[in-house]
Write an enzyme that holds these catalytic residues in place. Structure first.
Site, PDB file in Angstrom:
ATOM      1  N   GLU A  36     -79.269  22.696 -23.932  1.00  0.00           N
ATOM      2  CA  GLU A  36     -80.537  22.252 -23.379  1.00  0.00           C
ATOM      3  C   GLU A  36     -80.669  22.906 -22.003  1.00  0.00           C
ATOM      4  O   GLU A  36     -79.754  22.792 -21.181  1.00  0.00           O
ATOM      5  CB  GLU A  36     -80.547  20.721 -23.237  1.00  0.00           C
ATOM      6  CG  GLU A  36     -81.887  20.233 -22.762  1.00  0.00           C
ATOM      7  CD  GLU A  36     -81.955  18.717 -22.576  1.00  0.00           C
ATOM      8  OE1 GLU A  36     -80.997  18.007 -22.940  1.00  0.00           O
ATOM      9  OE2 GLU A  36     -82.991  18.263 -22.047  1.00  0.00           O
ATOM     10  N   ARG A 262     -65.006  16.744 -27.212  1.00  0.00           N
ATOM     11  CA  ARG A 262     -65.450  17.568 -26.086  1.00  0.00           C
ATOM     12  C   ARG A 262     -64.285  17.813 -25.147  1.00  0.00           C
ATOM     13  O   ARG A 262     -63.311  17.078 -25.105  1.00  0.00           O
ATOM     14  CB  ARG A 262     -66.642  16.946 -25.379  1.00  0.00           C
ATOM     15  CG  ARG A 262     -66.413  15.601 -24.750  1.00  0.00           C
ATOM     16  CD  ARG A 262     -67.728  14.923 -24.351  1.00  0.00           C
ATOM     17  NE  ARG A 262     -68.468  15.666 -23.357  1.00  0.00           N
ATOM     18  CZ  ARG A 262     -69.741  16.048 -23.503  1.00  0.00           C
ATOM     19  NH1 ARG A 262     -70.405  15.784 -24.604  1.00  0.00           N
ATOM     20  NH2 ARG A 262     -70.353  16.698 -22.560  1.00  0.00           N
ATOM     21  N   LYS A 272     -73.752  17.101 -16.780  1.00  0.00           N
ATOM     22  CA  LYS A 272     -74.759  17.892 -16.061  1.00  0.00           C
ATOM     23  C   LYS A 272     -75.466  17.049 -15.012  1.00  0.00           C
ATOM     24  O   LYS A 272     -75.876  17.564 -13.974  1.00  0.00           O
ATOM     25  CB  LYS A 272     -75.769  18.472 -17.046  1.00  0.00           C
ATOM     26  CG  LYS A 272     -75.272  19.768 -17.679  1.00  0.00           C
ATOM     27  CD  LYS A 272     -76.381  20.464 -18.428  1.00  0.00           C
ATOM     28  CE  LYS A 272     -76.290  20.151 -19.886  1.00  0.00           C
ATOM     29  NZ  LYS A 272     -77.277  20.850 -20.702  1.00  0.00           N
TER      30      LYS A 272
HETATM   31  P1  ATP Z   1     -74.328  16.790 -20.709  1.00  0.00           P
HETATM   32  O1  ATP Z   1     -73.890  15.636 -21.566  1.00  0.00           O
HETATM   33  O2  ATP Z   1     -73.444  17.047 -19.539  1.00  0.00           O
HETATM   34  O3  ATP Z   1     -75.768  16.762 -20.368  1.00  0.00           O
HETATM   35  P2  ATP Z   1     -74.786  18.250 -23.052  1.00  0.00           P
HETATM   36  O4  ATP Z   1     -73.766  18.118 -24.098  1.00  0.00           O
HETATM   37  O5  ATP Z   1     -75.990  17.387 -23.208  1.00  0.00           O
HETATM   38  O6  ATP Z   1     -74.109  18.055 -21.633  1.00  0.00           O
HETATM   39  P3  ATP Z   1     -76.039  20.589 -24.000  1.00  0.00           P
HETATM   40  O7  ATP Z   1     -76.789  21.622 -23.270  1.00  0.00           O
HETATM   41  O8  ATP Z   1     -76.759  19.731 -24.952  1.00  0.00           O
HETATM   42  O9  ATP Z   1     -75.293  19.725 -22.903  1.00  0.00           O
HETATM   43  O10 ATP Z   1     -74.776  21.238 -24.707  1.00  0.00           O
HETATM   44  C1  ATP Z   1     -74.854  22.374 -25.523  1.00  0.00           C
HETATM   45  C2  ATP Z   1     -73.676  22.392 -26.449  1.00  0.00           C
HETATM   46  O11 ATP Z   1     -72.471  22.377 -25.709  1.00  0.00           O
HETATM   47  C3  ATP Z   1     -73.683  21.167 -27.344  1.00  0.00           C
HETATM   48  O12 ATP Z   1     -73.400  21.593 -28.665  1.00  0.00           O
HETATM   49  C4  ATP Z   1     -72.588  20.323 -26.790  1.00  0.00           C
HETATM   50  O13 ATP Z   1     -71.984  19.570 -27.791  1.00  0.00           O
HETATM   51  C5  ATP Z   1     -71.632  21.351 -26.206  1.00  0.00           C
HETATM   52  N1  ATP Z   1     -70.866  20.783 -25.111  1.00  0.00           N
HETATM   53  C6  ATP Z   1     -71.346  20.211 -23.988  1.00  0.00           C
HETATM   54  N2  ATP Z   1     -70.350  19.737 -23.228  1.00  0.00           N
HETATM   55  C7  ATP Z   1     -69.190  20.016 -23.874  1.00  0.00           C
HETATM   56  C8  ATP Z   1     -67.803  19.771 -23.612  1.00  0.00           C
HETATM   57  N3  ATP Z   1     -67.402  19.153 -22.508  1.00  0.00           N
HETATM   58  N4  ATP Z   1     -66.902  20.225 -24.505  1.00  0.00           N
HETATM   59  C9  ATP Z   1     -67.292  20.868 -25.614  1.00  0.00           C
HETATM   60  N5  ATP Z   1     -68.569  21.119 -25.916  1.00  0.00           N
HETATM   61  C10 ATP Z   1     -69.518  20.696 -25.083  1.00  0.00           C
HETATM   62 MG    MG Z   2     -77.045  17.496 -25.136  1.00  0.00          MG
END
Ligand code: ATP
Ligand code: MG
Length: 561
Positions: A36, A262, A272
Site C-alpha cells: 500500500e 511476518r 508504518k
Molecule cells: P503496516 O502493517 O506496517 O502498515 P502493511 O503490512 O500494511 O504494513 P503493506 O504495504 O500492506 O504494509 O505490505 C505489503 C506486503 O508486505 C504485504 O503482503 C505484507 O504482508 C508484507 N509485509 C509487511 N510487513 C511485513 C513484515 N514485517 N514481514 C513480512 N512481510 C511483511
Molecule cells: Mg497492509
C-alpha cells in the site's frame, strides 16, 4: 533462471508450489508483491519482496508489483516512486508487470454490482458506530441490520446512486451478505464499499466510493492470474472472505492465499504508523535516516542489497511469529562488506603527532593493500610525513595494564610505515589537555624492510596532516535502547539519543577525496562506512554502516578473555 538452484533451503511455501507444479495444478508460478503506498518500504517488506520475487525467479515464473491503492486518504505518489526505487535496488524486476488496484476500480464496481444482483450484497444505511455495535463480539453473534433484506432492485438503485455521488460520506455502505452469526468476525457481512469524497492520487475525483481491502485484494489477484497469494499471518482469518468473494462471483481463476509469519526485528519498530510518527515527530531526519529500518535508510547507511537478501533467506519462512535478533542482520552486512569494501585509513578523533627525527618536507609514498580479502583490489599509495594524526583513543598518558597502544616512552607500529616511540607529550598549560605528541621513528623498521619484523604490541592507523581530507563522520547505532520497543506503551521514550554521534573533526586519507555518495569502505580498526549523499564540493560526510566486531556475540558468549 534459478538464482539459488543449488539446494535452496526448503520451506512450506516452496513445498506447496512444487506440489502444484508436479500435479499440473499450475503450469507457471505467478506471485505478487502488493504494497500500500502509504509509507516507505521497511525490512519486513524486503522479506516479502525476496519471498515473492524469489519464488517466481526460482520456479521460472513471474512476480507482479501491485500497488494496493484503495485508501486515498493515506496514500501518495511520493510513496509509489520510493517503493519502485527500493524494489529495484533490492535487485528485483517486475518487467512490464506493474499494476495498481485503482486500475481495476471499474471492474471492481462491476463485480460488486454482480453481487448485488445475485442477492449477495446489500446497501446498508446504518452509521459506522451502529454497524460496529451490530457486529457482536468474539463471544456474541452479531445482529442483522434492519436494511439487510432490501430488495435487489432497491440495492441496485442505491449502489448506483452511491457511485453517482448522491449521498454524503458515511450515509451508506455496500456490504456482503454472508452470516452475522459466523464465528469469524470478518464473515459478518463485511463492508465492501464506502463513500469517501477524497481525491485519489491516480483517479482524481472520478470516484467517490472506494472498495475495501478484502474485496479488492482477492479480485486483483484473480484478474492478474496470481497462482499463490502470499501474505502475512494476520490475514489468516481473512482467507474465508477471500475465498467467499471469488466463489460468490464464480471467477475463472481462484488464487490460493498462503500465510507466513511476518518478520519482527529486535531493537526495531516496523509498523508504518510508527515509522511515520518517527518522521513526522522529527525523531529522525526522514524516511531515509540511516537509523530507520526502511530500505532507503539501510541504503543510505551503506547496507548492500546482497546482504539484505542473504539475511532474508537466512531468516527462513515460518508459520509462527517470532523475533529475529537484529545482530543477525548486522552479521550479514559485515560478511558482505568484508568481502567487498576497500580498506582505508581514517582518524575519527584526531590527535596530532610530530616525528621529530623525520626530515621536514620529506614525503614517502607507502604502499597499502586495498583489500586483503580480494587480491584483485590491488594496492594504493599513502603519503607519509613528519606530522600525522592518530586516533585520540590510541594514546593514554597513564595507561592501565591492558592498554598496549601508545603511551609516553612506548613504541607502536604505524600501519604500512615505521615503528615510532612517544618521547614527549605537549599539553595545554591551562587545562592540561593533551595537544600533541612528540615522537621519534626508527628508519630501519619501514614495513616490508628486513628489520620490519621487530615486534611491538600494537599497530595504529594514521593519516598525514598535510594530505588528509577533513570529514564529518556520523556514527549510527540502533535507534532503540530496548529489545522490543513496539511492546512499550511509551515506545518513543525508548529511543536512544546516542544512536547518532556526529564527529566533525575527522580526517580521512587523501584517496577518499574523490569518493562518491554510496561508496563503501572499511575504515581500518573502526568499522564499515559509506559516503553520505550530503557529500559535495568541499564537504565529505561518511556514515558508519556497522562496527567491525559483533559486540553482541561477545556479550552473548559471556565476558571473553
Ligand atoms: P503496516 O502493517 O506496517 O502498515 P502493511 O503490512 O500494511 O504494513 P503493506 O504495504 O500492506 O504494509 O505490505 C505489503 C506486503 O508486505 C504485504 O503482503 C505484507 O504482508 C508484507 N509485509 C509487511 N510487513 C511485513 C513484515 N514485517 N514481514 C513480512 N512481510 C511483511
Ligand atoms: Mg497492509
Amino acid at each position: 533462471m534459478a538464482e539459488r538452484a543449488a539446494d535452496p533451503a526448503s520451506h512450506f511455501i516452496r513445498e506447496i508450489i512444487e506440489d502444484d507444479l508436479r500435479s499440473g495444478r499450475h503450469a507457471r508460478v505467478v506471485t505478487r508483491f502488493p504494497p500500500e503506498p502509504n509509507g516507505y518500504l521497511h525490512i519486513g517488506h524486503a522479506k516479502s519482496i525476496c519471498l515473492n520475487f524469489g519464488l517466481a525467479r526460482q520456479y521460472g515464473g513471474v512476480c507482479h508489483l501491485r500497488f494496493d491503492d484503495t485508501n486515498p486518504a493515506k496514500e501518495d505518489v511520493e510513496y509509489v516512486d520510493a517503493i519502485m526505487e527500493d524494489v529495484r535496488w533490492l535487485g528485483f524486476d517486475w518487467g512490464d508487470r506493474l499494476f495498481y488496484a485503482s486500475d481495476y476500480f471499474e471492474q471492481l464496481y462491476d463485480f460488486a454490482m454482480r453481487l448485488v444482483e445475485a442477492g449477495k450484497a446489500y446497501v446498508d444505511s446504518l452509521s459506522a458506530d451502529e454497524i460496529r455495535a451490530y457486529r457482536g463480539t468474539f463471544t456474541e453473534p452479531g445482529r442483522n441490520s434492519p436494511y439487510r433484506d432490501r430488495s435487489v432492485a432497491e440495492n441496485r438503485d442505491l449502489f448506483l446512486r452511491m457511485r453517482a455521488g448522491e449521498f454524503p460520506d458515511g450515509a451508506h455502505v455496500l456490504r456482503a451478505k454472508i452470516d452475522m452469526a459466523s464465528s469469524n468476525l470478518n464473515m459478518r457481512d463485511p463492508t465492501l464499499y464506502r463513500i469517501r469524497r477524497i481525491a485519489h492520487h491516480r483517479t482524481g475525483d472520478q470516484w467517490c466510493i472506494y472498495p475495501l481491502y478484502d474485496f479488492t485484494h482477492c479480485l486483483s489477484d484473480m484478474l492478474e492470474g496470481i497462482t499463490h497469494s502470499i501474505c502475512t499471518l494476520e490475514f489468516e482469518n481473512h482467507r474465508p472472505l477471500y475465498d467467499w468473494v471469488l466463489d460468490a462471483l464464480d471467477t475463472p481463476c481462484h488464487p490460493q492465499q498462503i500465510e507466513f509469519a511476518r518478520l519482527n526485528l529486535s531493537y526495531t519498530v516496523m509498523s508504518k504508523r510508527k515509522l511515520l510518527a518517527l518522521v513526522q515527530g522529527g525523531h529522525v531526519a526522514g524516511w531515509d535516516d540511516p537509523r530507520m529500518p526502511t530500505i532507503s535508510g539501510f541504503r543510505r547507511r551503506g547496507y548492500t542489497p546482497e546482504a539484505i537478501r542473504d539475511f532474508c533467506e537466512s531468516v527462513g519462512v515460518a508459520k509462527r511469529d517470532s523475533m529475529v535478533d537484529v545482530a543477525q542482520l548486522e552479521h550479514h552486512i559485515r560478511e558482505d562488506l568484508n568481502k567487498r569494501a576497500p580498506r582505508v585509513m581514517a582518524v575519527l578523533r584526531p590527535l596530532k603527532l610530530v616525528i621529530e627525527n623525520y626530515p621536514e618536507g620529506q614525503i614517502e609514498e607507502l604502499e597499502a593493500v586495498n583489500n586483503p580479502e580480494d587480491p584483485a583490489a590491488g594496492t594504493r599509495r599513502l603519503p607519509f610525513a613528519r606530522e600525522l594524526y592518530i586516533e585520540r583513543d590510541d594514546f593514554m598518558e597513564d595507561p592501565p595494564g591492558k592498554f598496549f597502544r601508545l603511551a609516553p616512552g612506548r613504541e607502536v607500529r604505524l600501519r604500512y610505515a615505521y615503528i615510532i616511540k612517544c618521547e614527549r607529550v605537549v599539553k595545554d598549560p591551562e587545562t592540561g589537555a593533551v595537544l600533541e605528541l612528540r615522537c621519534s621513528y626508527d628508519p630501519e623498521t619501514r614495513s616490508g624492510s628486513p628489520a620490519s619484523s621487530r615486534k611491538v604490541k600494537a599497530t595504529l592507523h594514521w593519516v598525514s596532516v598535510a594530505h588528509a581530507v577533513a570529514a564529518e563522520v556520523r556514527l549510527y547505532d540502533r535507534l532503540f535502547k530496548v529489545e522490543a520497543p513496539e511492546a512499550c506503551d511509551d515506545w518513543l521514550a525508548t529511543i536512544d539519543p546516542a544512536a547518532l554521534t556526529v564527529l566533525r573533526e575527522a580526517r580521512v586519507e587523501p584517496s577518499l577525496a574523490t569518493a562518491l555518495a554510496g561508496e563503501r569502505f572499511q575504515f581500518e580498526r573502526q568499522g564499515y562506512f559509506c559516503v553520505d549523499p550530503d557529500t559535495g564540493p568541499g564537504r565529505a560526510v561518511f556514515n558508519r554502516t556497522v562496527t567491525l566486531r559483533d559486540t553482541w556475540a561477545r556479550i552473548q558468549a559471556g565476558p571473553a578473555r
